[in-house]
Motif scaffolding. Sequence first.
Motif, PDB file in Angstrom:
ATOM      1  N   CYS A 192       6.244   3.383   0.324  1.00  0.00           N
ATOM      2  CA  CYS A 192       5.482   3.777   1.517  1.00  0.00           C
ATOM      3  C   CYS A 192       4.339   2.804   1.789  1.00  0.00           C
ATOM      4  O   CYS A 192       3.985   2.541   2.934  1.00  0.00           O
ATOM      5  CB  CYS A 192       4.943   5.199   1.361  1.00  0.00           C
ATOM      6  SG  CYS A 192       6.238   6.457   1.389  1.00  0.00           S
ATOM      7  N   THR A 243      -0.336   7.491  10.382  1.00  0.00           N
ATOM      8  CA  THR A 243      -0.101   6.079  10.113  1.00  0.00           C
ATOM      9  C   THR A 243       0.900   5.487  11.107  1.00  0.00           C
ATOM     10  O   THR A 243       1.328   6.158  12.045  1.00  0.00           O
ATOM     11  CB  THR A 243       0.370   5.903   8.649  1.00  0.00           C
ATOM     12  OG1 THR A 243       0.394   4.534   8.314  1.00  0.00           O
ATOM     13  CG2 THR A 243       1.754   6.506   8.429  1.00  0.00           C
ATOM     14  N   THR A 292       4.164   1.042   5.472  1.00  0.00           N
ATOM     15  CA  THR A 292       3.194   1.467   6.490  1.00  0.00           C
ATOM     16  C   THR A 292       1.920   0.632   6.450  1.00  0.00           C
ATOM     17  O   THR A 292       1.699  -0.147   5.524  1.00  0.00           O
ATOM     18  CB  THR A 292       2.819   2.945   6.294  1.00  0.00           C
ATOM     19  OG1 THR A 292       2.176   3.093   5.022  1.00  0.00           O
ATOM     20  CG2 THR A 292       4.049   3.833   6.341  1.00  0.00           C
ATOM     21  N   TRP A 315       4.059   2.026  11.387  1.00  0.00           N
ATOM     22  CA  TRP A 315       4.783   0.980  10.660  1.00  0.00           C
ATOM     23  C   TRP A 315       5.383  -0.027  11.619  1.00  0.00           C
ATOM     24  O   TRP A 315       5.670   0.275  12.777  1.00  0.00           O
ATOM     25  CB  TRP A 315       5.809   1.555   9.683  1.00  0.00           C
ATOM     26  CG  TRP A 315       6.792   2.547  10.241  1.00  0.00           C
ATOM     27  CD1 TRP A 315       8.099   2.333  10.537  1.00  0.00           C
ATOM     28  CD2 TRP A 315       6.542   3.937  10.530  1.00  0.00           C
ATOM     29  NE1 TRP A 315       8.679   3.488  10.999  1.00  0.00           N
ATOM     30  CE2 TRP A 315       7.748   4.483  11.007  1.00  0.00           C
ATOM     31  CE3 TRP A 315       5.415   4.751  10.441  1.00  0.00           C
ATOM     32  CZ2 TRP A 315       7.869   5.818  11.398  1.00  0.00           C
ATOM     33  CZ3 TRP A 315       5.530   6.082  10.840  1.00  0.00           C
ATOM     34  CH2 TRP A 315       6.738   6.601  11.297  1.00  0.00           C
TER      35      TRP A 315
END
Lengths: 412, 539
Positions: A91, A110, A95, A112
């Motif tokens: 992760c 968040t 991200t 990405w």
Amino acid sequence: MERDIAMTTQPATRRAAQSHIEAVRLESPFHPRFAALSQQNDWYSWAGYKAPHSLWDEEMEYFAIRSQTAVFDISPMVKYRIEGPGAEAFCNRLTLRNVAKLKPGKVQYTAWCDDEGHVLDDGTLFRLSASRFRLCCQERHLPWLLDSAIGFDVTVREETEEVAGLAVQGPTSCAVLKDAGLAGVETMKPFDIRVFPFGAGEVTVSRTGFTGDLGYELFIDAASALPLWDHLFAAGKLRGIRAIGYTALNRARIETGFIVANADFVTAEHAVRADRVRMPDEIGLDWMVDLDKPYFNGRRAIERARREGTLKHVLVGLEIEGNVPAEHAIVYHRKTKEAGLVTAAIWSPTGKRNIAIASLERPYGTRIVDDLWVEIYALRELRYQKLMKRAKIVERPFVKLARRTLTPPGDF
Amino acid sequence: MKTWDAIVIGAGHNGLVNACYLQRAGLDVLVVEKNDWIGGAATSRELTPGWLYSNCSYVCSLFRPEIMRDLELPRFGLQVIPYEGGAVFTQDGDYLASYRDHDAHRREFARWSPRDAEAYERYARDVTRQCRFIQPLLMRTAPDPASLRPRDLGELLYLGRKFGELTPSEMALTLRFWTMSISDFLDEYFETPVIKANLALSGIIGTALGPMSPGTAYVLLHHYMGEVDGSVGAWGYARGGMGAVTKALADSFVASGGTIRTGAGVDHVAVKNGRATGVVLASGEEISGKLVISNADVKRTFLKLVEEKELPEPFLRRVRNFKIRGSSGKVNIALDSMPEFPALPKDSPCLKGDMHFTDTVERMERGYDDWKEGRFSRDPFLDMVLPTTLDPTMAPAGKHFMSCFVQYAPPKIDGRDWTDADRDAFAETVISQIADYSPGFRDRIVHMEVRTPREIEAEVGLTEGNIFQGELTFDQLLFNRPVPGYAQYRSPVGGLYMCGSSTHPGGGVMGAPGRNAAAEILRDLKRPNRQMSDAHDVI
């Protein structure tokens, strides 16, 4: 480490699924309750699910968010389960924010990016335990996630249909949950996750939401969705609990200045026109980019764009004079030079001002922030009334409510 | 003797499109057609009482809407109805459906692989980007890269600028798309064999290449560049069969004052002092014309209709080398009732679209192996449609017309001509494949027409029965189509033009070659071309 990433289903599974075409729109696990409450019968397709625009009166539904408790079905939100000893590292690589700082029992908002630093999506990352995460988002990313997981000791699985979700939002929401028997819910701080027993199983609660108000999101096995609903509505009866549709929620989210994928920005894997994609700094997510953490996707491109000053756009909040919403209006500098586009706009009932989210082309919005105008085409009885209105760049959120973060919340 | 302003050889869709534009620009145009009917490879023929057969081309997508509008084809009866679904049947009794609804389509893919379901969006984005790049080139004359004329330089600049607008990753994708095999290309997106087989079929239709041959990814793009009313990539049925397209064109042509003569096959183009002066029919009749425009393919035009001595050797050599290999056949069937496909849910929308039985790319490639060895495929690839599920005009109520496009079929069997026995054996591969998935299928057959490359060449005039008048590989596209130096519809013979699918932008019932040729002819005549609208913007 080479991993087998094939996802091909077994023949029995796929045969059993043939009948999906008999119901082209999926129904959420809560659908029977929404259908019973829907006076408007105003449904739209959210990611293939039948979802309500409005149930009885979109205006009153909005005020349920700001005055009582509003219940919005988030089951159609795409959900991925990310699990394994390497889940944190994965992760963190995926991200923008630092996942090492995300403790078990906490949520991060968040985003990405692809390798070119273009945003694939934004969403919420739930750290359910040290080695188990849930990623909730608008668009679908399974190939991206699976391919990114190569080299990490982690499994990724889409679980949208298995997990039902309800947003329970509004000033009385904490009191409703307390009355529903979620003992200690009032001690939860924003972005906390806690698991409560429910029936024979459990319900996972996070203090999160899309309204900028006091609020929680509840996740439960799809099979337990209706008992949870009935329990909540019985408990919330005296606290004014009401179900709402998307139109009301959308008003609240614009007041809060939240952005929606493929409305306020175009996601990188869907942009047919290659120049329509956006970097985090171009949609107001620059604060997420954590350069102190190890390498993450898109980092080099983001750093280069910052260094070389090649960022093209910027997302701003606007306050527009008058009271006519400027949805999709063109933003001008000095009334003549095009500077960008309004992506979302409403008259804010709580802020009592005319607000908008806009995507501007730099240097407008960065170096040049004065003398901005929007051209509103207001269609009134078969005539466009063209309005050129002054727009001022203002802080987001447009509406900031102390109760959103107050712990313990007020007991209404 | 009357001298026509222009004589068009062949009443196929491109010949008629060309003739319509020229007639509307004020020329006095004659179309001569060897058959007793018009349409070329876009015909509807009543081969058994009560049934209309789209006996060559069978579905519509590529036909340019600008042409439909310019030539008022809706006024002359043209309607196109999109497919409602589609399916590939698998050997284990399941199927992969295509559904129009985006989410239903995704769930159908997810039945086979959740990963492939979500990979489809990336694939669709990439293919759409490439189509958007190429689409504007369809309705423009390809520039001559060796020319210094301002127009060619301008067109080259346009091409260069369009390429320059691509991002580096799009440029890389474009070059890969134009050169890769469809199999390799799909492997980069998908893991499920039947999903790949379903998408690969557009890469091989009409092409003497297998899905593993380089260049087939472009052929897929060519099939995706069409639209039905703005829905890009969609395919549909012309109401009344594909003959409705050419009938509307012919009616439009005649309404604007044009003349069509059927049963008037051309023996050769009359040439005097290096210039075409008209045509001589098979009957010996001479018809005089200031211009001659051939809708026939480039081989037929220059190897059969023009005397060799009139042509420069390099041109002739290149025409001989032009690849126009026959690769497919047709089996057209009248059915006395709706066939059943027990694998599909009852009343499935899949029945109202294209259906296939080739469930892996490898099976497709094995079919191609047979072609390479000079045989028709023992296990052929079928593109099967039942237009009567959406178009009630093609068969009596309750009865159906089925069109099966069949690949692969070589132009010659083991180097010798096709025999009737070969043709019957070829048909049997098709019928037995369908019958494997549709019990009682044979008993529903009222009438059947089987067309191998032999029949297609003899009747329609397409060399080797190649449906595109020449393969759509990158060596034969843009300014190399049909041959370098002659990609702008002109030929070495003065006043003799080409307007068929052998020219840019190639085959399919698109009409763009006929239109673009008309634009060049009118330019040469220095006549205004007010009836022709520009290509629609790609925004």
